[in-house]
Every structure is written in C-alpha cells, then in structure tokens.
Design a protein around this motif. Structure first.
Motif, PDB file in Angstrom:
ATOM      1  N   HIS A 230       0.825  -1.204   0.000  1.00 53.89           N
ATOM      2  CA  HIS A 230       0.000   0.000   0.000  1.00 53.89           C
ATOM      3  C   HIS A 230       0.864   1.263   0.000  1.00 53.89           C
ATOM      4  CE1 HIS A 230      -4.226  -1.332   0.467  1.00 53.89           C
ATOM      5  NE2 HIS A 230      -3.657  -2.453   0.874  1.00 53.89           N
ATOM      6  N   ALA A 231       1.991   1.232   0.711  1.00 58.70           N
ATOM      7  CA  ALA A 231       2.871   2.404   0.739  1.00 58.70           C
ATOM      8  C   ALA A 231       3.437   2.689  -0.649  1.00 58.70           C
ATOM      9  CB  ALA A 231       4.004   2.183   1.737  1.00 58.70           C
ATOM     10  N   LEU A 232       3.830   1.645  -1.358  1.00 55.70           N
ATOM     11  CA  LEU A 232       4.382   1.838  -2.699  1.00 55.70           C
ATOM     12  C   LEU A 232       3.308   2.309  -3.668  1.00 55.70           C
ATOM     13  CD1 LEU A 232       6.766   1.644  -4.607  1.00 55.70           C
ATOM     14  CD2 LEU A 232       6.244  -0.779  -4.953  1.00 55.70           C
ATOM     15  N   ALA A 233       2.116   1.732  -3.579  1.00 56.00           N
ATOM     16  CA  ALA A 233       1.025   2.156  -4.457  1.00 56.00           C
ATOM     17  C   ALA A 233       0.676   3.628  -4.220  1.00 56.00           C
ATOM     18  CB  ALA A 233      -0.198   1.277  -4.234  1.00 56.00           C
ATOM     19  N   LYS A 234       0.638   4.038  -2.948  1.00 58.48           N
ATOM     20  CA  LYS A 234       0.322   5.440  -2.636  1.00 58.48           C
ATOM     21  C   LYS A 234       1.404   6.370  -3.172  1.00 58.48           C
ATOM     22  CE  LYS A 234      -1.713   8.895  -0.394  1.00 58.48           C
ATOM     23  NZ  LYS A 234      -0.704   9.951  -0.485  1.00 58.48           N
ATOM     24  N   ALA A 235       2.672   6.001  -2.987  1.00 60.15           N
ATOM     25  CA  ALA A 235       3.767   6.833  -3.484  1.00 60.15           C
ATOM     26  C   ALA A 235       3.738   6.925  -5.001  1.00 60.15           C
ATOM     27  CB  ALA A 235       5.104   6.271  -3.010  1.00 60.15           C
ATOM     28  N   LEU A 236       3.432   5.810  -5.670  1.00 57.05           N
ATOM     29  CA  LEU A 236       3.375   5.807  -7.125  1.00 57.05           C
ATOM     30  C   LEU A 236       2.189   6.624  -7.620  1.00 57.05           C
ATOM     31  CD1 LEU A 236       4.502   4.815  -9.804  1.00 57.05           C
ATOM     32  CD2 LEU A 236       3.221   2.683  -9.497  1.00 57.05           C
ATOM     33  N   PHE A 237       1.061   6.526  -6.931  1.00 54.94           N
ATOM     34  CA  PHE A 237      -0.108   7.330  -7.297  1.00 54.94           C
ATOM     35  C   PHE A 237       0.227   8.820  -7.229  1.00 54.94           C
ATOM     36  CE2 PHE A 237      -3.810   9.812  -6.118  1.00 54.94           C
ATOM     37  CZ  PHE A 237      -4.745   9.438  -7.063  1.00 54.94           C
ATOM     38  N   ASP A 238       0.923   9.219  -6.177  1.00 59.50           N
ATOM     39  CA  ASP A 238       1.256  10.631  -5.997  1.00 59.50           C
ATOM     40  C   ASP A 238       2.303  11.118  -6.997  1.00 59.50           C
ATOM     41  OD1 ASP A 238      -0.518  10.837  -3.892  1.00 59.50           O
ATOM     42  OD2 ASP A 238       0.996  10.460  -2.359  1.00 59.50           O
ATOM     43  N   ALA A 239       3.371  10.323  -7.165  1.00 58.94           N
ATOM     44  CA  ALA A 239       4.484  10.752  -8.020  1.00 58.94           C
ATOM     45  C   ALA A 239       4.227  10.459  -9.489  1.00 58.94           C
ATOM     46  CB  ALA A 239       5.776  10.071  -7.575  1.00 58.94           C
ATOM     47  N   ALA A 246      13.858   5.441  -5.472  1.00 57.19           N
ATOM     48  CA  ALA A 246      12.618   5.737  -4.760  1.00 57.19           C
ATOM     49  C   ALA A 246      11.822   4.466  -4.479  1.00 57.19           C
ATOM     50  CB  ALA A 246      11.774   6.718  -5.569  1.00 57.19           C
ATOM     51  N   VAL A 247      11.786   3.565  -5.461  1.00 62.91           N
ATOM     52  CA  VAL A 247      11.074   2.297  -5.280  1.00 62.91           C
ATOM     53  C   VAL A 247      11.769   1.445  -4.231  1.00 62.91           C
ATOM     54  CG1 VAL A 247      10.374   0.141  -6.398  1.00 62.91           C
ATOM     55  CG2 VAL A 247      10.157   2.314  -7.628  1.00 62.91           C
TER      56      VAL A 247
END
Length: 258
Positions: A230-239, A246-247
């Motif tokens: 979920h943290a990676l999905a949220k970061a990818l959604f934002d960026a 970053a990944v």
C-alpha cells in the motif's frame, strides 16, 4: 479506442557503472519517458530546446520533463489508482522473490502503465525461477483483485501482456523446458500455443493450473507485505513515476527482519 493495458518491460542488469552527478536526473527522465518511442523523445527534446532558446537560456531538466508530461493526457483518478496498485503488486512480488532490481515504475499515461524490471543472472532456468517469474507476472492481477475486488483487462489484451507471457512460460514448462507434469522429457515446441491449447483440453487445464497457483502465490505475498504494498502504491499514485532509488527505499523499509 483500445482498452488500457499494462505494458511491462524486463531487462538483464548491465555491468555496474560509476555514479556521476547526472545519473539521478537521467534516471528520473528515463522513468518519466517509459513507454515513449525514440521519435517521441526526439520531438520533445527539440521542442524543449526551442522553448529554452526563446527564453534566452540553456535547456534544463524541467524543460524536458515538462515536455514529457505535456505529451500525455491526464490519467483519470480511478484509473491512476488501478495502475498504481497493479504496478506496485508486480514490484513487491519481484522484490520479495529476490529476482533482481526494479529500475522504475510509471503510471503517467492513459494508454497503460509501465515497469522496468531486471533479473539477476544467477538461479535462472530452474523450475523455481520460472515459477517465480510466473508469480511476478500474475501479481498485477492479484493486486487489483486484492484491493479493488475486481480485475480489469490490464493483465491481458496483447501478445506482450502479463497473461500472454505467463501463458507462454507455463506452456513451455509443460512442453519444452522439461518441467511438465506429463511426459516431461518430450520436447514439443509450437509457435502458436493458443492453437494447441484450444485443441488439447488436458494441456490447457495443466497450464491454467500453473497460472492459478502463481496467482494465489502472488496474492499471499501481497497480503503478507500489505503495508509495503500500500505504501508503494500510494507513493506511485502521488508521483506517477518513480525511479529505482525511490522504489527500493520503500521496498527495503518493508523487508522482514533477518
């Protein structure tokens, strides 16, 4: 209009190179440009140079990034979330199975999402390695089902799609790689697996069982690593585009203790 589909790019890591100050910028630009053609890049750079010349200054990173972003229409909110979960699923499974580096993720295009995944040179060509690759390929679909409770056609729709490549690998495991559950020593290649699968119901069932097992395994990995996922999905959604560093920072933060 063609339905959006997931486009995944794989690579074998090149020899290590020494870092230089421009590397982070180049990696970020490369991540932003995933999915564009050489002609697209050439046109964007030409337009960025013209913009800089009109401003009587040198071209810079922001000119090129702006050109890349301007070349793509905004991705609808819901579709952006689906892309983010899908690609994060691939990345988390890939990292959990220690297959290699995730070079970048990009959901900044309405025509599909992209990931650039590398593979270690060790451990390849074993049954376990092929099963791990199948798991990674099915992880995008597993991610959509886990979070959104329904899957889209993003896993399929083309010869380079997740389902197409996974089906081909599972087919080859049964017929050409020596890992089949029936007559594993027979080498039986075919250029069109779809034709054979349509005619041989038993073979189709065995191939499909491999894909189901990979899907279940991917879902189990994502459930175990749900906070990281979920943290990676949220970061990818934002960026909308993330480079390797970053990944990796998010994936490593979620690694289980030794």
């Amino acid at each position: 209009m063609k339905a959006p589909q997931n486009t995944d790019t794989t690579e074998t890591p090149a020899a290590a190179q020494q870092d230089n100050p421009a590397d982070p910028i180049l990696r970020r630009l490369a991540t932003r440009a995933m999915g564009l053609t050489g002609a697209d890049i050439e046109r964007i750079v030409r337009e960025a140079r013209l913009k800089a010349r009109r401003g009587k200054r040198s071209i810079n990173y922001k000119d090129i990034e702006g050109g890349i972003r301007g070349n793509r229409p905004p991705v609808p909110y819901d579709l952006r979330w689906r892309f983010a979960f899908h690609e994060a699923g691939h990345a988390v499974a890939h990292h959990a199975l220690d297959l290699g580096p995730v070079r970048g993720l990009n959901i900044d295009t309405g025509e599909g999402a992209y990931n650039l995944i590398g593979f270690h040179t060790f451990g390849t060509n074993t049954r376990t390695w092929f099963e791990n690759v199948l798991t990674v390929l099915m992880a995008g679909r597993a991610a959509e089902n886990l979070v959104l409770k329904r899957v889209s056609s993003s896993s399929g729709g083309g010869d380079d799609s997740d389902l197409a490549r996974a089906t081909r690998i599972a087919f080859d495991m049964e017929r050409t790689l020596g890992f089949g559950t029936e007559h594993p020593l027979l080498y039986r290649p075919h250029r069109d697996p779809g034709t054979i699968l349509d005619r041989d119901a038993e073979l189709a069932a065995r191939v499909h069982a491999r894909l189901e097992a990979a899907l279940d395994r991917a879902a189990a990995i994502l459930r175990r690593r749900r906070p990281t996922f979920h943290a990676l999905a949220k970061a990818l959604f934002d960026a909308q585009a993330m480079d390797e560093n970053a990944v990796l920072q998010i994936l490593r933060d979620g690694d289980p203790p030794p």
